[in-house]
Design an enzyme around this catalytic site. Sequence first.
Site, PDB file in Angstrom:
ATOM      1  N   GLY A  68       3.360 -11.578 -30.064  1.00 14.88           N
ATOM      2  CA  GLY A  68       4.275 -11.280 -28.973  1.00 14.88           C
ATOM      3  C   GLY A  68       4.590  -9.806 -28.935  1.00 14.88           C
ATOM      4  CD  GLN A 113       8.153  -5.397 -30.158  1.00 18.24           C
ATOM      5  OE1 GLN A 113       7.854  -6.396 -29.512  1.00 18.24           O
ATOM      6  NE2 GLN A 113       7.785  -5.226 -31.414  1.00 18.24           N
ATOM      7  CB  CYS A 136       8.478  -7.236 -36.184  1.00 15.31           C
ATOM      8  SG  CYS A 136       9.046  -6.390 -34.707  1.00 15.31           S
ATOM      9  CG  LEU A 137       3.016  -6.178 -33.070  1.00 17.45           C
ATOM     10  CD1 LEU A 137       2.427  -6.171 -31.665  1.00 17.45           C
ATOM     11  CD2 LEU A 137       1.900  -6.066 -34.100  1.00 17.45           C
ATOM     12  CG  HIS A 173      10.350 -11.936 -33.294  1.00 11.62           C
ATOM     13  ND1 HIS A 173      10.352 -11.684 -34.648  1.00 11.62           N
ATOM     14  CD2 HIS A 173       9.997 -10.770 -32.708  1.00 11.62           C
ATOM     15  CE1 HIS A 173      10.018 -10.412 -34.859  1.00 11.62           C
ATOM     16  NE2 HIS A 173       9.795  -9.832 -33.694  1.00 11.62           N
ATOM     17  CD  GLU A 174       8.142 -10.856 -29.181  1.00 16.09           C
ATOM     18  OE1 GLU A 174       8.547  -9.740 -28.806  1.00 16.09           O
ATOM     19  OE2 GLU A 174       7.477 -11.003 -30.232  1.00 16.09           O
ATOM     20  CG  HIS A 229      12.044  -7.313 -30.055  1.00 16.20           C
ATOM     21  ND1 HIS A 229      12.345  -6.271 -30.914  1.00 16.20           N
ATOM     22  CD2 HIS A 229      10.991  -7.954 -30.625  1.00 16.20           C
ATOM     23  CE1 HIS A 229      11.521  -6.301 -31.949  1.00 16.20           C
ATOM     24  NE2 HIS A 229      10.684  -7.317 -31.805  1.00 16.20           N
TER      25      HIS A 229
HETATM   26 ZN    ZN Z   1       9.280  -7.921 -33.092  1.00 18.47          ZN
END
Ligand code: ZN
Length: 158
Positions: A44, A49, A87-88, A129-130, A133
Amino acid sequence: MIIKRYGDKILKQKCVPVAKEELLTLDGLVEEMIKTMRANKGAGLAAPQVGVKKRFFVAEVDGDLRVLFNPKITKKSRKKVEMEEGCLSLPGVFIFLERPDKIEIEFLDRQGKKCQIKASGLPARVFQHEIDHLDGKMMIDRLGLLLRLKLKKSLKKS
Ligand SMILES: [Zn+2]
């Protein structure tokens, strides 16, 4: 696209809803985000991000690609499960978190149609999770204080 890393201010800010008329203008950006997510082997990627303070994200679990605008969790199961998350924006960090097992989400799709989906297991995990963000929350903000301090220390060292 360049992915913002933990510590970047934008990752702590609450994102603003996307207007329906705005959806089409975001199409190119969405495509770039999908490419970036895949290139980095993420499940995701949320708009903040990549430096965009708007409420949407892309996600792909088991080949099921989704783009959710203005997502809102309308139901959460009382049952919680523990799963490992990455997480990226925090490369190399994986932590176990407890979150609701099943959720229902309302959102607009890329055509602006109002949709509702039920998710459980890994997709439910990725969506939660997204959505965090979009509210300026990172996964480590959900850890207890002691664990968080420990992790922050080790992040500074690396
Ligand atoms: Zn993340």
